[in-house]
Scaffold this active site. Structure first.
Site, mmCIF file in Angstrom:
data_model
loop_
_atom_site.group_PDB
_atom_site.id
_atom_site.type_symbol
_atom_site.label_atom_id
_atom_site.label_comp_id
_atom_site.label_asym_id
_atom_site.label_seq_id
_atom_site.Cartn_x
_atom_site.Cartn_y
_atom_site.Cartn_z
ATOM 1 N N CYS A 1 12.571 -59.828 68.152
ATOM 2 C CA CYS A 1 11.578 -58.940 67.570
ATOM 3 C C CYS A 1 10.998 -59.652 66.341
ATOM 4 O O CYS A 1 11.753 -60.117 65.476
ATOM 5 C CB CYS A 1 12.220 -57.621 67.154
ATOM 6 S SG CYS A 1 11.097 -56.550 66.223
ATOM 7 N N ASP B 1 15.716 -59.217 71.942
ATOM 8 C CA ASP B 1 15.205 -58.375 73.019
ATOM 9 C C ASP B 1 15.569 -59.060 74.327
ATOM 10 O O ASP B 1 15.464 -60.278 74.448
ATOM 11 C CB ASP B 1 13.687 -58.223 72.925
ATOM 12 C CG ASP B 1 13.268 -57.391 71.739
ATOM 13 O OD1 ASP B 1 13.864 -56.312 71.534
ATOM 14 O OD2 ASP B 1 12.340 -57.796 71.018
ATOM 15 N N VAL C 1 4.122 -74.753 89.472
ATOM 16 C CA VAL C 1 5.043 -74.985 88.361
ATOM 17 C C VAL C 1 6.403 -75.413 88.920
ATOM 18 O O VAL C 1 6.874 -74.879 89.931
ATOM 19 C CB VAL C 1 5.172 -73.740 87.455
ATOM 20 C CG1 VAL C 1 5.812 -72.565 88.169
ATOM 21 C CG2 VAL C 1 5.932 -74.073 86.178
ATOM 22 N N GLU C 2 7.010 -76.382 88.273
ATOM 23 C CA GLU C 2 8.339 -76.857 88.662
ATOM 24 C C GLU C 2 9.373 -75.897 88.071
ATOM 25 O O GLU C 2 9.293 -75.525 86.901
ATOM 26 C CB GLU C 2 8.535 -78.295 88.151
ATOM 27 C CG GLU C 2 9.740 -79.001 88.735
ATOM 28 C CD GLU C 2 11.026 -78.633 88.049
ATOM 29 O OE1 GLU C 2 12.009 -78.346 88.769
ATOM 30 O OE2 GLU C 2 11.056 -78.609 86.804
ATOM 31 N N SER C 3 10.333 -75.465 88.880
ATOM 32 C CA SER C 3 11.225 -74.365 88.498
ATOM 33 C C SER C 3 12.157 -74.681 87.328
ATOM 34 O O SER C 3 12.393 -73.817 86.483
ATOM 35 C CB SER C 3 12.028 -73.878 89.697
ATOM 36 O OG SER C 3 12.833 -74.903 90.226
ATOM 37 N N HIS D 1 7.016 -57.669 73.018
ATOM 38 C CA HIS D 1 7.149 -57.736 74.475
ATOM 39 C C HIS D 1 5.817 -58.053 75.143
ATOM 40 O O HIS D 1 5.737 -58.900 76.040
ATOM 41 C CB HIS D 1 7.672 -56.415 75.039
ATOM 42 C CG HIS D 1 8.969 -55.938 74.469
ATOM 43 N ND1 HIS D 1 9.828 -56.713 73.714
ATOM 44 C CD2 HIS D 1 9.573 -54.729 74.559
ATOM 45 C CE1 HIS D 1 10.889 -56.019 73.367
ATOM 46 N NE2 HIS D 1 10.762 -54.804 73.864
ATOM 47 N N GLU D 2 4.768 -57.349 74.723
ATOM 48 C CA GLU D 2 3.448 -57.533 75.313
ATOM 49 C C GLU D 2 2.933 -58.950 75.076
ATOM 50 O O GLU D 2 2.279 -59.534 75.939
ATOM 51 C CB GLU D 2 2.455 -56.510 74.734
ATOM 52 C CG GLU D 2 2.841 -55.066 74.979
ATOM 53 C CD GLU D 2 3.826 -54.478 73.960
ATOM 54 O OE1 GLU D 2 4.119 -53.282 74.069
ATOM 55 O OE2 GLU D 2 4.317 -55.209 73.064
#
Length: 155
Positions: free
Chosen positions: A49, A56, A71-73, A90-91
């Site tokens: 936060c 969080d 994207v490579e994992s 969060h947003e």
């Protein structure tokens, strides 16, 4: 076996101390003529936060329709883990993730959902998406956004 341009596979894993978009890596999609979904779930996502510094916790869902790049994992895992000491709401987290992946891959379509665990008795489930401008995926993004119902989708 190594794939050109990918540095994380097979090497010693280095975890970054803070938000690190530079660890993201992409490779060429071998099925560019097909529309298909790629889904990633990260059930151990953490961030801080930005006000209290408290952790969080969330599950991050990433769904995308690739075009030329994917994207490579392992790089994605390192990138998502780099939020561990990063202060962001969060947003902000889900929008930052989406924008970084758009910059990396330029997918046809992408959506990112954060299923954050409750703090103070409230859960937050931010959803963001993008469809490439001027294509059918732009209207797909609008429709999926307008029809998004997290209370029925994520439990």
């Amino acid at each position: 076996m190594t794939i050109e341009g990918l540095s994380h596979l097979g090497g010693k894993t280095e975890y970054k101390d803070d938000y690190a978009p530079e660890v993201l890596e992409a490779f060429e999609n071998k099925h560019q003529g097909n529309d298909y979904w790629v889904t990633f779930n990260c059930p151990e996502f953490t961030s801080l936060c930005p006000i209290t510094g408290q952790p969080d916790f969330a599950t991050i869902h990433i769904n995308y329709l690739p075009d030329v790049k994917m994207v490579e994992s392992k790089a994605l895992k390192l990138y998502l883990f780099s939020f561990r000491n990063h202060g962001a709401f969060h947003e902000d987290c889900v929008n930052i993730i989406m924008k970084d992946l758009i910059k990396l891959m330029n997918p046809r379509y992408i959506e990112v959902v954060g299923i954050f665990t409750p703090r103070g008795g409230i859960s937050i489930y931010p959803f963001c998406n993008y469809g490439r401008k001027g294509t059918e995926y732009e209207s797909m993004a609008k429709e999926r956004l307008l029809r998004h119902t997290p209370q029925h989708t994520y439990k």
